[in-house]
Write a protein that holds these residues in place. Structure first.
Motif: not given
Length: 433
Positions: A38-47
């Motif tokens: 889920x939320x692939x885009x959010x995971x890419x700016x996880x930091x």
């Protein structure tokens, strides 16, 4: 067509929210997500830490569905992207279970048996979602309605000031990133450049400033297209989101201390490779030289290609949903809150098709998660036949307390809807080689 599900494109915050509302209303829904979770885009700016607090980052229907599982809504604090996923989005996706199909990339949406031109019995035909999985296998999903919540993350704007890649931008691709950096230790001692004036650019400049303080010889230059930076430091105490105000305050400090050098009115036209380092050239001939790494954070734009066979009304300049464009246009609106938008404003020429979330805003940079949750609630109510609920407004957005829409692009004044900027900045120098 009630035998077909509502298909939601994108398992991000808004896609999952509209699915939660539809499930709560007893509707059949399928969510298709290109990523493996889920939320692939959010995971890419996880930091990156959000400036919205937890209460603004969870949807009401999702909270109601999750509560019986023992999940407790976080009540305070400002999560990172990773914490948003683990603390809310992943549990919600797990609850939705097999309704969410991962590793499924949508390649197009159409009416079954009808291309864009055909009128005959168009509205009576189901939608057909063309998709491909990770192994390249194609599939078709019939739908009674479509909610496109695919966002804009995968389509960052280029560094070129005219909206197209600058000369040499493609050749310099290995040294240009369009994402907020995470671990910056490898850049110690180098000349680093941030391009942009929004929150992403601010995050990047602050992260690089920490490196510059730790590592002597590290130089950070911040380039922005606007002629003045009156908007850059936010609304301070007038901002209803304290962390957003704090972000601007930290930016002011690193610039005034000289840790980050800011140049306003720098509109990139060319990247030159000179002796292994980049020279960035502005439209007026100004140059920044000796650059090792560039972070171009100039916003995002929607991917409309998958909708090429749909009858879609988008604004000619913003590429936002036409029904909301006038209310979010940064050339006009730069102070305070915009109104909540729902199914009525998001209606498309193609009946039972909606674009929600960041994609509904097109290129406008003012989208908040709260906005998307209200859109999700309203659209789900409409698709469930509850027109009264779909037309109600259940959201008041937090004020920014700051002027600075695109209306002040070439001037030192405030945005077009304010008389006096709340924050004044001393004139910035133009970078000249």
């Amino acid at each position: 067509m009630l035998e077909h599900p509502v298909v939601v494109i994108g398992a991000g915050p808004q896609g999952l929210a509209v699915a939660a509302h539809l499930v709560e209303r007893g509707q059949n829904v399928v969510v298709v997500e290109r990523g493996t979770g889920p939320a692939t885009a959010v995971a890419e700016w996880a930091h990156v830490r959000l400036f919205s607090a937890w209460p603004e980052l969870t949807d009401a229907a999702a909270r109601r569905l999750l509560a019986p599982t023992g999940w407790t809504a976080p009540s305070s604090g400002y999560p990172t992207g990773a914490e948003w996923v683990s603390g809310y989005l992943a549990p919600l996706a797990d609850l939705l279970g097999e309704r969410v199909r991962y590793a499924t990339t949508v390649t197009g949406v159409a009416r079954q048996g009808r291309d864009k031109v055909v009128d005959a019995e168009r509205a009576s035909q189901p939608f057909v979602v063309h998709a491909v999985d990770a192994d390249g296998h194609e599939s078709r999903i019939l739908a009674r309605a479509i909610v496109d919540a695919s966002g804009t993350w995968s389509h960052p704007n280029p560094a070129g000031a005219d909206g197209l890649p600058a000369v040499g931008e493609g050749r310099a691709a290995s040294r240009i990133s369009y994402r907020i950096p995470d671990d910056v230790s490898a850049y110690a001692g180098l000349h680093l450049v941030v391009i942009g004036s929004g929150h992403s650019a601010t995050h990047a400049a602050l992260r690089l400033s920490e490196l510059a303080r730790r590592e002597p010889g590290t130089r950070v230059t911040w380039l922005m297209r606007r002629g003045a930076a009156t908007h850059l430091f936010g609304g301070g105490a007038a901002d209803d989101l304290p962390e957003r105000a704090a972000l601007g305050g930290r930016a002011r400090k690193v610039i005034e201390s000289g840790v980050v050098e800011l140049f306003a009115g720098f509109r990139v036209s060319e990247f030159r490779d000179e002796g292994g380092a980049l020279t960035i050239v502005a439209e007026n001939g100004s140059e920044v030289t000796g650059v090792s790494r560039v972070f171009a954070l100039t916003g995002f734009r929607p991917d409309l290609e998958i909708l090429s066979e749909m009858r879609v009304a988008v604004d000619v300049s913003l590429e936002a949903v036409a029904g909301i464009a006038a209310e979010i246009d940064p050339n006009i609106h730069s102070c305070g809150s915009i109104g909540a938008t729902g199914a009525r404003e998001l209606t498309q020429p193609e009946e039972d098709f909606f674009i929600i979330g960041a994609k509904s805003y097109g290129r406008a940079p003012t989208f908040l998660a709260l906005t998307g949750f209200e859109q999700a609630r309203s659209v789900a109510a409409y698709l469930a036949g509850d027109v009264v609920a779909s037309q109600s407004k259940q959201l008041v957005l937090p004020d920014t307390g700051v002027c600075g829409g695109a209306g002040d692009f070439d001037t030192s004044g405030g945005g077009s809807c304010c008389t006096t900027p709340l924050v004044q900045l001393q004139p910035t120098r133009v970078a000249v080689n």
